[in-house]
Motif scaffolding. Structure first.
Motif, PDB file in Angstrom:
ATOM      1  N   THR A   1       0.830  -1.206   0.000  1.00 13.02           N
ATOM      2  CA  THR A   1       0.000   0.000   0.000  1.00 13.02           C
ATOM      3  C   THR A   1       0.867   1.259   0.000  1.00 13.02           C
ATOM      4  O   THR A   1       0.589   2.223  -0.720  1.00 13.02           O
ATOM      5  CB  THR A   1      -0.931   0.018   1.229  1.00 13.02           C
ATOM      6  OG1 THR A   1      -1.703  -1.181   1.244  1.00 13.02           O
ATOM      7  CG2 THR A   1      -1.879   1.211   1.173  1.00 13.02           C
ATOM      8  N   LEU A   2       1.921   1.264   0.801  1.00 14.42           N
ATOM      9  CA  LEU A   2       2.827   2.415   0.860  1.00 14.42           C
ATOM     10  C   LEU A   2       3.480   2.673  -0.491  1.00 14.42           C
ATOM     11  O   LEU A   2       3.629   3.819  -0.915  1.00 14.42           O
ATOM     12  CB  LEU A   2       3.908   2.173   1.925  1.00 14.42           C
ATOM     13  CG  LEU A   2       3.465   2.270   3.384  1.00 14.42           C
ATOM     14  CD1 LEU A   2       4.562   1.737   4.310  1.00 14.42           C
ATOM     15  CD2 LEU A   2       3.132   3.717   3.744  1.00 14.42           C
ATOM     16  N   ILE A   3       3.870   1.610  -1.186  1.00 16.96           N
ATOM     17  CA  ILE A   3       4.557   1.768  -2.471  1.00 16.96           C
ATOM     18  C   ILE A   3       3.591   2.142  -3.581  1.00 16.96           C
ATOM     19  O   ILE A   3       3.867   3.048  -4.383  1.00 16.96           O
ATOM     20  CB  ILE A   3       5.304   0.465  -2.832  1.00 16.96           C
ATOM     21  CG1 ILE A   3       6.454   0.229  -1.845  1.00 16.96           C
ATOM     22  CG2 ILE A   3       5.855   0.530  -4.262  1.00 16.96           C
ATOM     23  CD1 ILE A   3       7.159  -1.096  -2.031  1.00 16.96           C
ATOM     24  N   SER A   4       2.451   1.450  -3.650  1.00 21.26           N
ATOM     25  CA  SER A   4       1.504   1.694  -4.747  1.00 21.26           C
ATOM     26  C   SER A   4       0.644   2.928  -4.514  1.00 21.26           C
ATOM     27  O   SER A   4       0.117   3.513  -5.464  1.00 21.26           O
ATOM     28  CB  SER A   4       0.605   0.471  -4.942  1.00 21.26           C
ATOM     29  OG  SER A   4      -0.210   0.259  -3.794  1.00 21.26           O
ATOM     30  N   GLY A   5       0.451   3.318  -3.243  1.00 21.93           N
ATOM     31  CA  GLY A   5      -0.366   4.482  -2.935  1.00 21.93           C
ATOM     32  C   GLY A   5      -1.856   4.218  -2.937  1.00 21.93           C
ATOM     33  O   GLY A   5      -2.661   5.151  -2.827  1.00 21.93           O
ATOM     34  N   LYS A   6      -2.250   2.959  -3.055  1.00 21.73           N
ATOM     35  CA  LYS A   6      -3.681   2.627  -3.048  1.00 21.73           C
ATOM     36  C   LYS A   6      -3.916   1.353  -2.253  1.00 21.73           C
ATOM     37  O   LYS A   6      -3.004   0.542  -2.055  1.00 21.73           O
ATOM     38  CB  LYS A   6      -4.205   2.460  -4.476  1.00 21.73           C
ATOM     39  CG  LYS A   6      -3.458   1.452  -5.315  1.00 21.73           C
ATOM     40  CD  LYS A   6      -3.997   1.452  -6.745  1.00 21.73           C
ATOM     41  CE  LYS A   6      -3.232   0.479  -7.622  1.00 21.73           C
ATOM     42  NZ  LYS A   6      -3.740   0.479  -9.014  1.00 21.73           N
ATOM     43  N   ALA A   7      -5.145   1.213  -1.784  1.00 13.43           N
ATOM     44  CA  ALA A   7      -5.487   0.037  -0.992  1.00 13.43           C
ATOM     45  C   ALA A   7      -5.333  -1.224  -1.836  1.00 13.43           C
ATOM     46  O   ALA A   7      -5.820  -1.298  -2.965  1.00 13.43           O
ATOM     47  CB  ALA A   7      -6.908   0.152  -0.469  1.00 13.43           C
ATOM     48  N   VAL A   8      -4.650  -2.198  -1.292  1.00 14.54           N
ATOM     49  CA  VAL A   8      -4.344  -3.418  -2.033  1.00 14.54           C
ATOM     50  C   VAL A   8      -5.437  -4.473  -1.856  1.00 14.54           C
ATOM     51  O   VAL A   8      -5.909  -5.067  -2.833  1.00 14.54           O
ATOM     52  CB  VAL A   8      -2.977  -3.988  -1.589  1.00 14.54           C
ATOM     53  CG1 VAL A   8      -2.724  -5.335  -2.238  1.00 14.54           C
ATOM     54  CG2 VAL A   8      -1.867  -3.012  -1.932  1.00 14.54           C
TER      55      VAL A   8
END
Length: 358
Positions: free
Chosen positions: A288-295
């Protein structure tokens, strides 16, 4: 790597898997030595260090997949990895136990039951997280992933307390007729062997760092090559990540688990698997931190199915630890046989779901 043909991709994938196997064994060995020398042992710091070290391949794959936007592979690898790593206990039961009793009979301990319950708890929260709206993200942190991380920290703290003693007749929480030496004795012997060979703490730390770097790089290569292989053979990235990729990243756990079991440290062998499995869902926070969206809200049917399978596998071994059946069938305990059957049937169901959405 997408431009490469299938044969070079398979060669790269195999080479990366071998690198993870070799580096993973070194990580485990050096973690044992460092934990003993820094007085971590079964304490909170030792449990966390071991959990991170044994899951560096999954960490690298999750980070790489999230950075490239391939969220499906990241989720499938995490949840598939938990299932595959639990099935590793079948191999340990069949090939690692030298005595004529099942693995769970010789390892039975209330502490292991707590560790298994932690795996079940984080998996249930992960399943619940798949149903939450994707908008529950603040400062690149998903509420569901944060909840999993907090539950894991609380669980590890409880395990640390259990290792120091329980309010039972046997304060260690061990059942009668279990392993003759205390949990973790193989770690102490590994440190003694390193000391007798004159291996310094600095050298051990350097080997640990080199093995960690090799594992991280090989994990990224494994994910990229696996993505290309999946495209070539017409297999979805999610399915590939949950099966072949998860199996490749579980090789170090198989090697180190067999070493612990053959040394008679059955509790440590199971603890390493449960501990790694409980930590894996924490990687959803990293994704989530890397992609910026809820996984988790983007999880597919196969991901939820895999989480359910992992709960079933863990529950079977929890029952084995509590009821301690002595009977062995086909060279393994009844619980391991049940998990093996569940894995075979569950894999067929996984492919059926994948074909339904094809």
């Amino acid at each position: 790597m997408q431009s490469l043909s299938l044969l070079p991709l398979l060669a790269i994938f195999a080479a990366a898997a071998v690198a993870i196997w070799v580096a993973g064994v070194q990580l485990s060995n050096t973690t044992d030595v460092l934990s003993q020398r820094f007085g971590l042992g079964q304490a909170l710091g030792g449990v966390i260090l071991l959990a991170i070290a044994t899951n560096l391949p999954e960490l690298a794959i999750t980070a790489s997949a999230a950075a490239s936007g391939n969220i499906g592979v990241a989720v499938g690898n995490i949840l598939g990895g938990i299932g595959i790593q639990t099935v590793v206990l079948v191999a340990l039961d069949a090939f690692g136990v030298r005595e004529k009793m099942p693995l769970t009979y010789k390892a039975a301990s209330l502490t292991l039951v707590i560790e298994g319950l932690l795996v079940v708890a984080v998996l249930i929260v992960a399943i619940m997280g798949t149903q939450l709206p994707a908008s529950l993200v603040y400062a690149r942190v998903g509420r569901d992933a944060l909840a999993i991380a907090l539950i894991w920290i609380l669980g590890v703290w409880l395990i640390g307390r259990a290792n120091r003693g329980l309010p039972w007749h046997d304060s260690a929480g061990d059942a009668p007729d279990t392993q003759s030496e205390p949990k973790g004795h193989s770690q102490a012997k590994a440190e003694q062997d390193a000391t007798s060979k004159g291996t310094s703490t600095v050298r051990t730390a350097i080997v640990f760092l080199v093995a960690a770097v090799v594992t991280l790089v090989a994990g990224v290569v494994l994910e990229r090559a696996g993505d290309g292989i999946a495209d070539h053979i017409g297999m979805s990235g999610v399915l590939f990540g949950a099966t072949v990729l998860a199996a490749a990243t579980s090789l170090p756990e198989l090697s180190t688990g067999l070493t612990s079991a053959r040394a008679g440290d059955y509790q440590l062998a199971i603890s390493d698997i449960f501990g790694g499995n409980a930590f894996l869902p924490v990687l959803f926070l990293l994704a989530t931190l890397i992609s910026g969206k809820a996984v988790l809200p983007e999880a597919q049917d196969t991901d939820i199915y895999l989480a359910g399978l992992a709960v079933l596998f863990t529950s079977a071994y929890l029952a084995g630890l509590i009821f301690r059946p002595k009977r062995r069938i086909l060279g393994m305990g009844i619980d391991s046989l049940a998990v093996l059957v569940l894995y075979a049937v569950g894999t067929m169901g996984l492919f059926a779901i994948a074909l339904q959405h094809a």
